[in-house]
Design a protein around this motif. Structure first.
Motif, PDB file in Angstrom:
ATOM      1  N   MET B  44      10.602   7.146  13.123  1.00 42.66           N
ATOM      2  CA  MET B  44      11.803   6.993  13.518  1.00 42.66           C
ATOM      3  C   MET B  44      12.537   8.121  13.671  1.00 42.66           C
ATOM      4  O   MET B  44      13.069   8.431  14.896  1.00 42.66           O
ATOM      5  N   GLY B  45      11.916   9.417  13.520  1.00 45.29           N
ATOM      6  CA  GLY B  45      12.086  10.405  14.336  1.00 45.29           C
ATOM      7  C   GLY B  45      10.728  11.793  13.904  1.00 45.29           C
ATOM      8  O   GLY B  45      10.341  11.313  13.312  1.00 45.29           O
ATOM      9  N   ARG B  46      10.975  13.309  14.091  1.00 45.62           N
ATOM     10  CA  ARG B  46      10.654  13.549  14.116  1.00 45.62           C
ATOM     11  C   ARG B  46      11.399  15.110  13.247  1.00 45.62           C
ATOM     12  O   ARG B  46      12.818  15.529  13.714  1.00 45.62           O
ATOM     13  N   SER B  47      10.349  16.487  13.154  1.00 43.82           N
ATOM     14  CA  SER B  47      12.057  16.727  11.746  1.00 43.82           C
ATOM     15  C   SER B  47      12.061  17.998  13.279  1.00 43.82           C
ATOM     16  O   SER B  47      11.436  18.939  14.151  1.00 43.82           O
ATOM     17  N   PHE B  48      12.405  18.772  12.436  1.00 46.11           N
ATOM     18  CA  PHE B  48      13.419  20.235  13.424  1.00 46.11           C
ATOM     19  C   PHE B  48      12.557  20.877  13.744  1.00 46.11           C
ATOM     20  O   PHE B  48      11.915  21.014  14.710  1.00 46.11           O
ATOM     21  N   LYS B  49      11.938  21.956  12.517  1.00 45.26           N
ATOM     22  CA  LYS B  49      10.484  22.921  12.959  1.00 45.26           C
ATOM     23  C   LYS B  49       9.285  22.569  13.552  1.00 45.26           C
ATOM     24  O   LYS B  49       8.566  23.030  13.920  1.00 45.26           O
ATOM     25  N   TYR B  50       8.689  21.381  12.451  1.00 49.08           N
ATOM     26  CA  TYR B  50       7.282  21.702  12.036  1.00 49.08           C
ATOM     27  C   TYR B  50       7.005  20.394  13.107  1.00 49.08           C
ATOM     28  O   TYR B  50       6.288  19.336  13.506  1.00 49.08           O
ATOM     29  N   ASN B 103       4.821   9.346  18.592  1.00 50.31           N
ATOM     30  CA  ASN B 103       3.978   9.018  17.592  1.00 50.31           C
ATOM     31  C   ASN B 103       2.917   9.798  17.783  1.00 50.31           C
ATOM     32  O   ASN B 103       2.417  10.299  16.828  1.00 50.31           O
ATOM     33  N   PHE B 104       3.200  10.768  19.398  1.00 50.51           N
ATOM     34  CA  PHE B 104       1.720  11.665  20.102  1.00 50.51           C
ATOM     35  C   PHE B 104       3.160  12.779  19.998  1.00 50.51           C
ATOM     36  O   PHE B 104       2.919  12.897  21.548  1.00 50.51           O
ATOM     37  N   ASP B 105       3.817  13.942  19.054  1.00 55.10           N
ATOM     38  CA  ASP B 105       4.300  14.726  19.814  1.00 55.10           C
ATOM     39  C   ASP B 105       3.381  15.999  20.802  1.00 55.10           C
ATOM     40  O   ASP B 105       3.033  16.785  18.814  1.00 55.10           O
ATOM     41  N   LEU B 106       3.655  16.356  21.176  1.00 57.52           N
ATOM     42  CA  LEU B 106       3.139  17.767  21.767  1.00 57.52           C
ATOM     43  C   LEU B 106       3.556  19.036  20.724  1.00 57.52           C
ATOM     44  O   LEU B 106       2.419  19.769  19.898  1.00 57.52           O
ATOM     45  N   LEU B 107       4.824  19.265  20.195  1.00 57.27           N
ATOM     46  CA  LEU B 107       4.865  19.736  19.626  1.00 57.27           C
ATOM     47  C   LEU B 107       4.515  20.328  17.696  1.00 57.27           C
ATOM     48  O   LEU B 107       4.894  20.954  17.247  1.00 57.27           O
ATOM     49  N   ALA B 108       3.700  19.097  17.686  1.00 58.00           N
ATOM     50  CA  ALA B 108       3.461  18.892  16.228  1.00 58.00           C
ATOM     51  C   ALA B 108       2.580  19.710  15.935  1.00 58.00           C
ATOM     52  O   ALA B 108       1.856  20.137  15.289  1.00 58.00           O
ATOM     53  N   VAL B 109       2.286  20.584  16.949  1.00 59.87           N
ATOM     54  CA  VAL B 109       1.462  21.719  17.098  1.00 59.87           C
ATOM     55  C   VAL B 109       1.282  22.641  15.931  1.00 59.87           C
ATOM     56  O   VAL B 109       1.090  23.866  15.281  1.00 59.87           O
ATOM     57  N   ASN B 110       3.138  23.133  16.361  1.00 58.49           N
ATOM     58  CA  ASN B 110       4.036  23.725  14.873  1.00 58.49           C
ATOM     59  C   ASN B 110       4.160  23.651  13.841  1.00 58.49           C
ATOM     60  O   ASN B 110       3.324  24.108  12.551  1.00 58.49           O
ATOM     61  N   ASP B 111       3.138  22.159  13.323  1.00 58.01           N
ATOM     62  CA  ASP B 111       2.717  21.580  11.696  1.00 58.01           C
ATOM     63  C   ASP B 111       1.196  22.719  11.761  1.00 58.01           C
ATOM     64  O   ASP B 111       1.492  23.446  10.561  1.00 58.01           O
ATOM     65  N   LEU B 112       0.777  22.276  12.391  1.00 63.93           N
ATOM     66  CA  LEU B 112      -0.482  23.056  12.075  1.00 63.93           C
ATOM     67  C   LEU B 112       0.091  24.840  11.857  1.00 63.93           C
ATOM     68  O   LEU B 112      -1.235  24.752  11.426  1.00 63.93           O
ATOM     69  N   ALA B 113       0.161  25.517  12.763  1.00 70.52           N
ATOM     70  CA  ALA B 113       0.503  26.655  12.508  1.00 70.52           C
ATOM     71  C   ALA B 113       1.637  27.084  11.726  1.00 70.52           C
ATOM     72  O   ALA B 113       2.249  28.107  11.425  1.00 70.52           O
ATOM     73  N   SER B 114       2.044  26.137  11.023  1.00 70.51           N
ATOM     74  CA  SER B 114       2.977  26.736   9.560  1.00 70.51           C
ATOM     75  C   SER B 114       3.261  28.026   8.921  1.00 70.51           C
ATOM     76  O   SER B 114       3.769  28.105   8.525  1.00 70.51           O
ATOM     77  N   PRO B 115       1.973  27.876   8.588  1.00 69.28           N
ATOM     78  CA  PRO B 115       1.089  28.687   7.897  1.00 69.28           C
ATOM     79  C   PRO B 115       2.220  30.375   8.674  1.00 69.28           C
ATOM     80  O   PRO B 115       2.998  31.456   7.600  1.00 69.28           O
ATOM     81  N   PHE B 116       2.267  30.537   9.767  1.00 71.72           N
ATOM     82  CA  PHE B 116       2.388  31.556  10.494  1.00 71.72           C
ATOM     83  C   PHE B 116       4.544  30.880  10.519  1.00 71.72           C
ATOM     84  O   PHE B 116       5.336  32.124  10.987  1.00 71.72           O
ATOM     85  N   PHE B 117       4.823  30.087  10.518  1.00 69.43           N
ATOM     86  CA  PHE B 117       6.296  29.939  10.133  1.00 69.43           C
ATOM     87  C   PHE B 117       6.993  29.421   9.409  1.00 69.43           C
ATOM     88  O   PHE B 117       8.270  29.256   9.287  1.00 69.43           O
ATOM     89  N   ALA B 118       7.004  30.937   8.277  1.00 73.55           N
ATOM     90  CA  ALA B 118       7.411  31.079   7.026  1.00 73.55           C
ATOM     91  C   ALA B 118       8.658  31.384   6.963  1.00 73.55           C
ATOM     92  O   ALA B 118       9.075  31.727   8.234  1.00 73.55           O
ATOM     93  N   ALA B 119       9.617  30.516   6.198  1.00 73.22           N
ATOM     94  CA  ALA B 119      10.797  31.218   5.951  1.00 73.22           C
ATOM     95  C   ALA B 119      10.872  32.823   6.214  1.00 73.22           C
ATOM     96  O   ALA B 119      10.675  33.499   5.937  1.00 73.22           O
ATOM     97  N   GLY B 120      11.950  33.049   7.238  1.00 75.45           N
ATOM     98  CA  GLY B 120      12.702  34.137   8.545  1.00 75.45           C
ATOM     99  C   GLY B 120      11.274  34.227   8.653  1.00 75.45           C
ATOM    100  O   GLY B 120      11.873  36.235   9.191  1.00 75.45           O
ATOM    101  N   PHE B 121      10.632  33.944   9.189  1.00 75.36           N
ATOM    102  CA  PHE B 121       9.672  34.716   9.603  1.00 75.36           C
ATOM    103  C   PHE B 121       9.609  35.610  11.446  1.00 75.36           C
ATOM    104  O   PHE B 121       9.095  36.317  11.286  1.00 75.36           O
TER     105      PHE B 121
END
Lengths: 96, 977, 416
Positions: B44-50, B103-121
């Motif tokens: 039903m949705g997508r999360s904010f960051k990833y 189903n296919f959110d282009l910004l889901a690429v953020n999820d792949l890059a999530s190691p770079f987006f740790a808290a406070g990055f």
């Protein structure tokens, strides 16, 4: 907030306009010696307590009474309200 | 097939709706979320960051995942919880915060890059090169951030605001709230019961427990019937109490039409301000989850929510489900779903040695350690004693215990306290004194405890109000403890979500700990934990537990965050209450408004007033042409202007003169009866406050005027002086601004005109000289007041009649004065006339100027004490060198622009060399060029000299000559003729 | 440890094991050369500049709660230098220039974002006043532009141009103004100060001053007595309460200001907008929330929470100006305690007690001043001479009649 108006009972604070510390009742004599210093204290300096505060509220959207409300500035609890005129008259009576 | 049997939906009606353009059906009683589940939709949705794919996680207003854009066009509403959107026929919703499809959110690429987006990055990078922040990095971040979108069209719906008063407000219509409302309403007290749901019952609707051996809905139905018969009880469904304010005032929003198809017959929502002598918070509790790796797969939800969907909405997220629990309550979900024919893959219970309560497999002493299925759960990894295996299932219910909904009891910054038995925060003793808490919100979560505590809270509240009530017969209900184990999260390497919407994981909390962001407020701000639309309702306590584990402190030592209003999001439209557009502020019309409108006047906003700005005539092509004509007509013949908006205060009493003496800087007690005096009022700090006139109509009767802008404040100030400073004086005040219509009659023919309307009154210069005033009658018996005062510098009067005659008087004077050139003028001409005469107005009396600057230093009497007199003599005020001057362009074709700063001709132009500024400017038809007034250092000494008016803001620099501020008749002869 | 994109990538690839604490948790020393009371934005900025610019050493910041828990932790994040009066404008422009270079200087991204502030104009008199102000800004070396109605419409076409009670007639625009991530500013200064050897001591409440013969010797705290050669107090919101312990009454009242944030939304409001005919201002955070506010509640308060009438008033202003945001939801309201001074302007000055210095009275505008306030206070502490742009912020200006009253409201704090 609700203000317990001594004549009208509980009234919504939105009907009132706030002025400040009830010490503003004690206006110094402008013709007296040392008036400049007394007025600086009167106009500008405040106790600003974190706790019980006696303060002036004007029932602008109501009966146009100025009230002295005793209120806690930390909890907003109201401990009482009096007509400012009564308080001022009593103070003047005491001074005579 | 995920639509189950039973439930509280009305299968006799079918409702059509669309989600992301695809059509589905549901039934009355469904929410968007339940209807989607019933249609096999888990994503039903997508999360904010990833931008992780997300399914519905709850069945209530605490929903973090299933946020949609509801409706379309100007009614598009972002971030609507699918769990709170009641289904109606034709409902249209779209998923949000995605680029491409859900189903296919282009910004889901953020999820792949999530190691770079740790808290406070982001605090650690994007700093070079400096200019790239606004140009590149930030726009990128802003585009990706945010959730739903606004249409940016004006909200087309109507809203309202209302006030309610009651003895007792019951917040929440579950078991505790119903028992409280019943108890109180039967006693005769005025009671309001507010519930956010569209159906009363709260969790009772979601449980299979019986009340008095019958379905709970039977008891609720009987109660509702009784409620309907009690006029002292107001039941408000779809009403969220969102904030607790001082002294028993609560904010609430009633969603009047949100469950209907638009356009609405009534308002969309109403904002209620409820003033209650006592309140009972019975807001229930929110279930906790237990973080484990990939615990955010669509299909994973709270176990209590899963039970709600099954029992109330007849929907299951999957045909085969599992439960992960640390308490007995999780097993109830398994039992209820099994009873509805849903296959139970197993109950994974963190407690060792527990047994099944029915026919389903139990994995005791086990935990869920991973989940598969990117767009919908397919498999769970179950780990016990270091051994793992995979379990196939389409949904998982998590039961981690319950957090009491203490929010509304904590809006006064009272801190909830930790209950080690309940393993949760319960309301502390420092909440609002007029509120008590009952039911699950107070940690009394069994149905029996909720019912009893609700009724008892009502009894106690009523007794505080001096009312007696009796405890009603409450139904027999379950009273089982949930036997919870303190098990907060599953250790492991994968990402385990704590705050779903904001994508805060256990790892982020560990990183915050590692970086010394350990105080709970640092944790929150560094990781954004609890800052999403659900305000951490399903996350905060779990996060505290994780941080407590890392620091070795207890959970209460680790702290709680502060609860702030609103409890759930409140539309800005309804907070505005419909006071928008033209209704933003009241509109005050002058007594001659209708007449002016008929003359084709152009109006202008002056505070709340609408005043005639100018009166264009046929053939006039610019406003300047009109204004010039009005000015010249006044100076040559006679002009009329409605000046009612000036404040008027009636001052009466034996001490009226003494009172005014203390109020004005200049003497007023010495004013003779029948005369008017200009008065300057100072603030107690010695600066000019306001000016006006004082007319003495009798020994004990003055009428004073104020400026339009200060009419309210000056009256308040006068009452303050009367009541607080000098209560011993015999004086009474009343504002008469709206009682009298006042018209200025100015120009050489003013007397001739007035002679035609007064009833035999001698207006000759000797009988009624400059600054005289009187009460008289006009137009054959109409009560009036006449003042010979002038703002324009011409022979002038102001005539006042009771407000209702203002329109007629104006029409009459224009008519009888036609041959005298009687011309109406508006505020523009008024401004020109007063600038030509050098009279100060708002631009000069801006609260920063002194009597000395206005050229009135000598008016401040030293012979008496008056407000502001002492402070006006302070060094800084007496050393002020700037004084009001007139200014004319050296080259008459050059403009004079207000707001320009004044400099010596050869000076470098900067703050330090600034000599003053132009306060007011206009084109003067009398002078034939632009003119201005301004404050200029040593201005009087500079008269005759040239000066530069710099307006770098508009690239202007004009050479001006300093002159007297009186461009017209500096000797004042015209006034006195 | 130096922060950079390179570092972020390296740590991401090695499991974030290398990140160190942003600052130490030192135990308080028995004595310092400088003790700064208050670990909010101004206190941290003071300590940072004292160490960095004025080469002070043996510096401690004492914070009652957690670093950044002052009003820097709860504000609407606006930075601007669009003041009128010569006592103010050069100071705020100095602050703006510090904002423009701060992140590179302290190596922390505080998300300083110069997306402009637009003050709307609704009357001719307001235009005159804004023209005067814009010119004052330019004369002090700041930037300013006067927009007409079409200029405003070009920037924000969805403002209420067609059905407004008070029509928009133009605006005063400062393009270099904008917003900054408020917590990031506190953390950047804290980390910068810590790296320069400043002791940041949390959970350390000052409970008294030790004063002998008119000179301050140190402070009593919840963690024991701490000696100090000089004590600087930067506790806006609590100034009255703290300075009372030194026997001083101040020209300050404490008032509550509420502020608000909406749920996250895709970007709609680029810069900062202030409504000139109602009490409303708004910007949108990088996370997507509309951040907005209005007037103070108007009564003395230390409660850090406000009441419903102001929430309604602010929403009315917002809806009157921007009817297109109506379907966004208010997410959170909060209240902060403001040092409302008697002329609306701050105080950075020595006190009658030798060695005791005061930084106070920021009303609801202290956030934008954070860099310059710390710099100027540090300069005063280090040299006993005021920074040239802060020389008007004297305590005796009230007695002597040199008030800095931007709004012309006089000695009534709740009107500033």
């Amino acid at each position: 907030m609700l203000i317990p108006h001594p004549l009208l009972g509980l009234r919504d604070a939105q009907e009132f306009t706030y002025l400040g510390d009830a010490a503003l009742l004690n206006r110094p004599d402008g013709m007296a010696e040392g008036a400049a210093e007394a007025f600086n204290d009167y106009v500008y300096l405040r106790d600003n307590p974190a706790g019980v505060h006696r303060e002036l509220w004007f029932h602008e959207q109501g009966d146009r009474s100025w009230l002295i409300v005793t209120r806690n500035t930390v909890t907003h609890e109201i401990l009482g309200a009096e007509l400012a005129r009564d308080v001022a008259l009593a103070a003047k009576g005491g001074a005579q | 097939m995920t639509r189950l049997s039973g439930g509280l939906i009305d299968r006799s009606q079918t409702l059509r709706f669309t989600f992301d353009g695809k059509s589905y059906t549901g039934h009355p009683g469904d929410t968007l979320a339940s209807a989607l589940l019933a249609n096999d939709v888990r994503l039903m949705g997508r999360s904010f960051k990833y931008h992780r794919p997300r399914g519905v996680f709850t069945a209530g207003s605490e929903e973090p995942n299933a946020l949609v854009e509801l409706r379309t066009g100007a009614r598009q509403e972002p971030n609507t919880r699918a769990t709170m959107a009641e289904l109606f026929d034709g409902l249209s919703a779209n998923s949000q915060n995605r680029v491409g499809s859900l189903n296919f959110d282009l910004l889901a690429v953020n999820d792949l890059a999530s190691p770079f987006f740790a808290a406070g990055f982001y605090y650690k990078t994007f700093m070079w090169p400096r200019a790239f922040w606004e140009k590149l990095y930030e726009p990128m971040i802003r585009r990706a951030a945010g959730l739903g979108s606004l249409s940016m069209q004006a909200d087309p719906d109507a809203y309202d605001k209302g006030f309610l008063h009651c003895d007792l407000l019951v917040i929440g219509g579950g078991a505790a709230g119903l028992a409280a409302a019943l108890t109180a309403a039967r006693s005769g007290a005025q009671v309001i019961l507010a519930d956010e749901d569209f159906r009363l019952g709260g969790r009772l609707l979601s449980e299979s427990h019986s009340l008095n051996d019958a379905p709970a809905t039977d008891w609720i139905a009987a109660l509702e019937a009784e409620f309907a018969s009690l006029p002292n009880l107001r039941v408000m469904r779809r009403t969220t109490v969102f904030g607790t304010f001082d002294h028993g005032i609560y904010g609430a929003v009633e969603r009047v039409s949100d469950h209907l198809a638009a356009p609405f017959a009534a308002v969309r929502q109403t904002l209620w301000r409820i003033t209650a002598k006592r309140a009972i918070l019975a807001a229930g509790a929110t279930e906790r989850h237990i973080p484990f790796a990939n615990n955010d797969r669509p299909g994973i939800m709270l176990a209590g929510a899963m039970r709600s969907y099954a029992n109330r909405f007849a929907a299951s997220p999957a045909d085969r489900v599992a439960i992960f629990t640390n308490n007995d309550d999780g097993h109830r979900t398994a039992l209820d779903l099994a009873a509805k024919g849903v296959e139970i893959a197993g109950v994974i219970d963190s407690r060792a040695g527990v047994r099944a309560l029915g026919q389903y497999p139990v994995f005791a002493g086990a935990m869920v350690s991973d989940a598969k299925g990117r767009l919908g759960l397919t498999r769970l990894q179950v780990t016990r004693d270091g051994q793992s295996h995979w379990l196939d299932c389409g949904a998982l219910g998590i039961a981690g215990g319950w957090n009491p909904n203490v929010h509304l009891a904590s809006h006064h910054r009272g801190r909830p306290v930790w209950d080690e038995t309940l393993l949760s925060f319960v309301p502390g003793q420092d909440g609002p004194p007029v509120m008590s808490v009952a039911g699950a919100a107070a940690g009394k979560g069994s149905t029996h405890a909720a019912l009893t505590s609700g009724a008892e809270a009502a009894l106690a509240a009523l007794s505080e109000l001096g009312r007696t009530a009796t405890l009603p017969d409450l139904p027999r209900a379950e009273d089982a403890p949930i036997n919870q184990q303190a098990f907060w999260h599953v250790p492991g390497k994968g990402r385990a979500w704590v705050d779903f919407q904001n994508d805060v994981t256990v790892k982020d909390i560990k990183l915050a700990h590692q970086e010394n962001m350990r105080p709970v407020e640092h944790l929150k701000r560094w990781t954004t934990l609890g800052m999403a639309t659900d305000q951490g309702k399903t996350a905060n306590v779990t996060a505290l537990a994780v941080m407590a584990e890392l620091t070795g402190k207890s959970i209460p030592e680790t702290g709680t965050t502060i609860f702030r209003p609103p409890y759930t999001g409140v539309a800005l439209s309804v907070l505005g209450g419909g006071d928008t557009g033209k209704h933003f502020r009241p509109t005050r019309l002058t007594p001659t408004h209708d007449w002016a409108k008929a003359q084709g006047a152009v109006f202008v906003e002056v505070g709340q007033w609408m005043r005639a700005q100018y009166f264009p005539r046929a053939g006039e092509t610019t406003w300047r042409e009109t204004v010039d004509r009005e000015v010249l007509a006044t100076r040559a013949g006679v002009g009329l202007c409605d000046v009612t908006t000036l404040g008027k205060v009636d001052v009466q009493g034996a001490d009226a003169g003494e009172f005014l003496n203390r109020l004005y800087a200049n003497a007023m007690a010495s004013l003779k009866v029948g005369m008017v005096r200009y008065g300057l009022m100072l603030r107690e700090d010695g600066h000019a406050y306001d000016d006006g006139t004082c007319a003495r109509l009798a020994e004990d009767h003055y009428v004073v005027t104020t400026t339009t802008a200060q009419a309210g404040p000056v009256y308040r100030h006068m009452e303050y002086a009367r009541q607080c400073l000098w209560p011993e004086l015999d004086v009474q005040l009343i504002s008469t601004t709206d009682a009298w219509a006042q018209i200025s009659v100015a120009g050489p023919n003013a007397r001739a005109l007035l002679e035609r309307i007064v009833d035999g009154f001698d207006l000759s210069n000797t009988a009624f000289p400059f600054m005289a005033c009187t009460e008289l009658t006009v137009c054959k018996g109409l009560r009036a007041r006449l003042f010979r005062i002038s703002f324009s510098g011409e022979l002038a009067y102001e005539i006042a009649v009771p407000a209702r005659y203002g329109n007629a008087l104006m029409a009459q004077m224009i008519e009888v004065g036609a041959d005298l050139g009687a011309t109406p003028y508006g505020t523009e001409a008024l401004g020109v006339l007063r600038i030509e005469k050098g009279h100060a107005a708002g631009n000069e009396l801006n609260g920063q100027t002194t009597a000395q600057m206005l050229g009135m230093g000598k008016m401040v009497s030293t012979k008496k004490d008056a407000i502001g007199a002492v402070m006006s003599r302070r060094e800084g005020l007496s050393a002020e060198r700037r004084i009001l001057v007139g200014l004319m362009p050296v080259d008459a074709s050059q403009p004079v622009v207000a707001g320009s700063h004044l400099f010596a001709p050869d000076a470098e132009q900067k703050t330090e060399t600034d000599l003053g500024w132009i306060t007011s400017a206009c084109f003067s038809p009398h002078v034939g060029s632009g003119i201005g007034l301004g404050f200029l250092a040593d201005g009087t000494a500079r008269i005759g000299q040239e000066i530069i008016a710099a307006n770098p803001l508009q690239g202007q620099s004009v050479r001006l000559r300093v002159v007297s501020p009186h461009f017209v008749d500096p000797e004042g002869g015209r006034l006195r003729d | 440890m130096r922060f950079s994109g390179f570092r972020v990538v390296k740590e991401a690839l090695t499991g974030h094991k290398g990140w160190r604490p942003l600052w130490r948790n030192p135990a308080p020393q028995p004595a310092y050369d400088y003790v700064i009371v208050g670990g909010g934005g101004h206190g941290l900025s003071t300590a940072y500049h004292l160490a960095k610019v004025f080469k002070g050493s043996r510096i401690a910041v004492l914070e009652k709660g957690w670093l950044g828990s002052g009003n820097i932790g709860r504000n609407t994040t606006i930075i601007r230098s669009n003041y009128l009066l010569p006592g103010n404008e050069p100071f705020y422009e100095f602050s703006m220039k510090l904002w423009e270079n701060m992140e590179q200087e302290f190596n922390f991204n505080a998300m300083v974002s110069q997306r402009g502030i637009l003050n709307l104009i609704h009357t001719d008199a307001q235009r005159d006043a804004y023209r005067r102000r814009g010119n004052a800004m330019l004369l002090a070396g700041a930037d300013a532009e006067l927009l007409d109605r079409d200029g405003v419409r070009g920037m924000y076409p969805w403002l209420n141009f067609d059905n407004a009670r008070f029509p928009i007639k133009g605006g005063l625009l400062q393009r270099r103004a904008g917003t900054a991530r408020h917590d990031g500013v506190a953390w950047g200064y804290a980390r910068g100060a810590d790296l320069l050897g400043v002791d940041l001591i949390q959970n350390c409440e000052v409970t008294g001053f030790r004063i002998e013969n008119g000179r301050v010797l140190g402070v009593e705290t919840s963690r024991g007595y701490i000696g100090a050669k000089k004590v600087g107090v930067a506790v806006a919101g609590s100034s009255g309460r703290v300075m009372q312990m030194a026997g001083m009454r101040l020209p300050i009242e404490s008032h509550v200001l509420q502020a608000f944030v909406s749920e996250g939304l895709k970007p709609v409001v680029d810069g900062v907008i202030t409504f000139g005919a109602g009490h409303f201002y708004v910007s949108q955070s990088d996370k997507g929330g509309l951040v907005f506010g209005g007037d103070i509640d108007g009564y003395n308060s230390y409660a850090q929470r406000g009441n419903l009438p102001v929430i309604e008033d602010v929403a009315e202003g917002g809806m009157a100006l921007m009817p297109a945001i109506g379907r966004a939801r208010l997410l959170r309201a909060w209240g902060g305690i403001m040092d409302m001074s008697m002329d609306g302007s701050p105080i950075i000055d020595r006190t009658p007690i030798e060695g005791l210095y005061l930084n106070a009275g920021w009303c609801y505008g202290g956030f934008k001043a954070t860099p310059a306030s710390g710099y100027a206070f540090a300069q005063l502490l280090a040299t006993d001479a005021p920074h040239p742009t802060a020389s008007a912020y004297r305590l005796d200006r009230f007695a002597r009649g040199y008030v800095i009253d931007e709004k012309g409201m006089g000695a009534q704090p709740n009107l500033h």
